[in-house]
Write an enzyme that holds these catalytic residues in place. Structure first.
Site, PDB file in Angstrom:
ATOM      1  N   LYS A 230      58.179  -6.781 113.000  1.00  0.00           N
ATOM      2  CA  LYS A 230      56.904  -7.258 112.456  1.00  0.00           C
ATOM      3  C   LYS A 230      55.886  -7.450 113.583  1.00  0.00           C
ATOM      4  O   LYS A 230      55.848  -6.642 114.512  1.00  0.00           O
ATOM      5  CB  LYS A 230      57.128  -8.525 111.635  1.00  0.00           C
ATOM      6  CG  LYS A 230      58.183  -8.322 110.550  1.00  0.00           C
ATOM      7  CD  LYS A 230      58.234  -9.438 109.563  1.00  0.00           C
ATOM      8  CE  LYS A 230      59.288  -9.141 108.516  1.00  0.00           C
ATOM      9  NZ  LYS A 230      59.313 -10.138 107.445  1.00  0.00           N
TER      10      LYS A 230
ATOM     11  N   GLU B  29      63.806  -5.416  98.571  1.00  0.00           N
ATOM     12  CA  GLU B  29      63.492  -6.755  99.057  1.00  0.00           C
ATOM     13  C   GLU B  29      63.096  -7.632  97.877  1.00  0.00           C
ATOM     14  O   GLU B  29      62.045  -7.433  97.280  1.00  0.00           O
ATOM     15  CB  GLU B  29      62.319  -6.761 100.032  1.00  0.00           C
ATOM     16  CG  GLU B  29      61.972  -5.468 100.698  1.00  0.00           C
ATOM     17  CD  GLU B  29      60.637  -5.583 101.409  1.00  0.00           C
ATOM     18  OE1 GLU B  29      60.606  -6.224 102.454  1.00  0.00           O
ATOM     19  OE2 GLU B  29      59.641  -5.043 100.905  1.00  0.00           O
TER      20      GLU B  29
ATOM     21  N   SER C 292      66.123 -13.967 105.991  1.00  0.00           N
ATOM     22  CA  SER C 292      66.526 -12.586 106.130  1.00  0.00           C
ATOM     23  C   SER C 292      68.033 -12.422 106.285  1.00  0.00           C
ATOM     24  O   SER C 292      68.786 -13.381 106.307  1.00  0.00           O
ATOM     25  CB  SER C 292      65.798 -11.953 107.324  1.00  0.00           C
ATOM     26  OG  SER C 292      65.927 -10.577 107.327  1.00  0.00           O
TER      27      SER C 292
ATOM     28  N   GLY D  38      59.917 -18.174 100.130  1.00  0.00           N
ATOM     29  CA  GLY D  38      59.264 -19.472 100.016  1.00  0.00           C
ATOM     30  C   GLY D  38      59.516 -20.198  98.715  1.00  0.00           C
ATOM     31  O   GLY D  38      58.733 -21.072  98.336  1.00  0.00           O
TER      32      GLY D  38
ATOM     33  N   HIS E  67      56.216  -2.086 102.353  1.00  0.00           N
ATOM     34  CA  HIS E  67      56.814  -3.396 102.604  1.00  0.00           C
ATOM     35  C   HIS E  67      56.123  -4.456 101.749  1.00  0.00           C
ATOM     36  O   HIS E  67      54.927  -4.392 101.492  1.00  0.00           O
ATOM     37  CB  HIS E  67      56.704  -3.754 104.085  1.00  0.00           C
ATOM     38  CG  HIS E  67      57.547  -4.919 104.485  1.00  0.00           C
ATOM     39  ND1 HIS E  67      57.172  -6.223 104.260  1.00  0.00           N
ATOM     40  CD2 HIS E  67      58.772  -4.973 105.078  1.00  0.00           C
ATOM     41  CE1 HIS E  67      58.114  -7.029 104.717  1.00  0.00           C
ATOM     42  NE2 HIS E  67      59.095  -6.305 105.206  1.00  0.00           N
TER      43      HIS E  67
ATOM     44  N   GLU F 149      55.143  -7.385 102.298  1.00  0.00           N
ATOM     45  CA  GLU F 149      54.005  -8.064 102.913  1.00  0.00           C
ATOM     46  C   GLU F 149      52.730  -7.253 102.755  1.00  0.00           C
ATOM     47  O   GLU F 149      51.640  -7.806 102.554  1.00  0.00           O
ATOM     48  CB  GLU F 149      54.310  -8.334 104.399  1.00  0.00           C
ATOM     49  CG  GLU F 149      55.394  -9.378 104.583  1.00  0.00           C
ATOM     50  CD  GLU F 149      55.993  -9.390 105.977  1.00  0.00           C
ATOM     51  OE1 GLU F 149      56.866 -10.226 106.208  1.00  0.00           O
ATOM     52  OE2 GLU F 149      55.597  -8.553 106.818  1.00  0.00           O
TER      53      GLU F 149
ATOM     54  N   ASN G 254      63.131  -4.727 111.757  1.00  0.00           N
ATOM     55  CA  ASN G 254      61.683  -4.825 111.624  1.00  0.00           C
ATOM     56  C   ASN G 254      61.175  -6.007 112.435  1.00  0.00           C
ATOM     57  O   ASN G 254      61.312  -7.157 112.025  1.00  0.00           O
ATOM     58  CB  ASN G 254      61.316  -4.980 110.139  1.00  0.00           C
ATOM     59  CG  ASN G 254      59.809  -5.076 109.926  1.00  0.00           C
ATOM     60  OD1 ASN G 254      59.019  -4.827 110.842  1.00  0.00           O
ATOM     61  ND2 ASN G 254      59.403  -5.436 108.721  1.00  0.00           N
TER      62      ASN G 254
END
Length: 340
Positions: free
Chosen positions: A12, A181, A298, A187, A111, A113, A10
């Site tokens: 992105k 995921e 990742s 973070g 996803h 995000e 990916n």
């Protein structure tokens, strides 16, 4: 027959025309296992789909990073699945029909995000999966829990609900790959270990067995798409030039990958413009690296073999590392599963 290993890259929102050509050249020249061992799918930004498809060797396939939930029309900025030409008067970027027209066989949906930043619900993702499949597009469907959900012990309930929204709309799972995921590793300084990945993958397979069929549970590939942050002091790699190398080696996967997610979360909490928050996220990464604290994100060449050895991990959805030469090493980790 066992489940064929699957590796998705990916990219992105990264790349220029020249950068894309260089990345594709690395992929084309890389020595990787044959197609009967591993299926490789590359997902560049939409504007580069035709270019990548035209340059990439036929061993690899191409995926879009998103598509719209229905046929194209007046849906500004979305991607539809089939069109003979682009309808700029309707401001529609792309639908599932458009992807069919371009000869793109795969799409990533749900996803983290998009769930987190754009508030895509389980039901909305389920509808998108159903429509993409109806147009002949294969789907990489993403699921995963947040930190709060993880700490409350509701991981299985969350990923089960996300998977249920798909199973309620889909009867044939042969063209679906599930990507787990763990959003809680974004973070937070926490790391999703291979054992934790295996645990959730196993629970997902049990859920499929109980709620779809034993055959679906046995044949559906569940890949790991989690993000990892390890704030571990490494004295040897944090001195002199090595510290600078660490920054350049990880900046794509850190700042351009989950850095965007962190920025969106902070923007919501502090009610500040997204671009101001993203500046602070970038400064944070630079600060960490300057003090010798490597930030790794990742699936990467260092951890892929251990992850691949897990019995219910059938491959990876790779972020920043898919833009680098180490992506070849990640593809090669399929040999671990073959020899297991």
């Amino acid at each position: 027959m066992g489940r064929k290993f699957f590796v998705g890259g990916n990219w992105k929102c990264n790349g220029t025309t020249e950068e894309v050509k260089k990345i594709v050249n690395v992929l084309n020249e890389g020595q990787v296992p044959s197609q009967d061992v591993v299926e490789v799918v590359i997902s560049p930004p939409f504007v580069f789909l035709p270019l990548v498809k035209s340059l990439l060797k036929p061993d690899f396939h191409v995926a879009a990073q998103n598509c719209w939930v229905k046929k194209g029309g007046a849906f500004t900025g979305e991607v539809s699945l089939f069109h003979s030409k682009f309808k700029f008067d309707e401001s529609c970027l792309c639908s599932a029909e458009m992807l069919v027209n371009l000869g793109i066989p795969w799409v990533i949906l749900g996803h983290s995000e998009r769930r987190l930043i754009l508030n895509e619900s389980n039901e909305f993702v389920g509808d998108k999966v159903k429509y993409a499949l109806s147009q002949g597009i294969k789907v990489i469907a993403c699921v995963g829990e947040t930190l709060e959900q993880r700490e409350s012990g509701s991981t299985v309930d969350v990923v089960a609900a996300q998977t249920k929204a798909i199973s309620e709309r889909v009867s044939d799972w042969s063209n679906i790959v599930l990507a787990y995921e763990p959003v809680w590793a974004i973070g937070t300084g926490k790391v999703a270990t291979p054992a934790q990945a295996q645990e959730v993958h196993s629970e997902l397979r049990k859920w499929l067995h109980a709620n779809t069929s034993p055959e679906v549970a046995e044949t559906t590939r569940i890949i790991y798409g989690g993000l990892q942050l390890s704030f571990l002091m490494n004295v040897q790699s944090s001195k002199g030039k090595n510290s600078l190398r660490s920054f350049y080696a990880n900046v794509n996967s850190c700042v351009l990958g989950y850095g965007a997610v962190m920025a969106a979360v902070l923007a919501r909490v502090l009610q500040l413009p997204f671009w101001r928050i993203h500046e602070h996220v970038l400064c944070m990464y630079l600060f960490l690296i300057a003090f010798g604290i490597p930030v790794s994100g990742s699936v990467n060449g260092a951890n892929c073999k251990e992850l691949a050895a897990q019995p219910d991990v059938d491959g990876f959805l790779v972020g920043g590392a898919s833009l680098k030469p180490e992506f070849i090493d990640i593809i090669k980790s399929a040999e671990v599963k073959k020899s297991a």
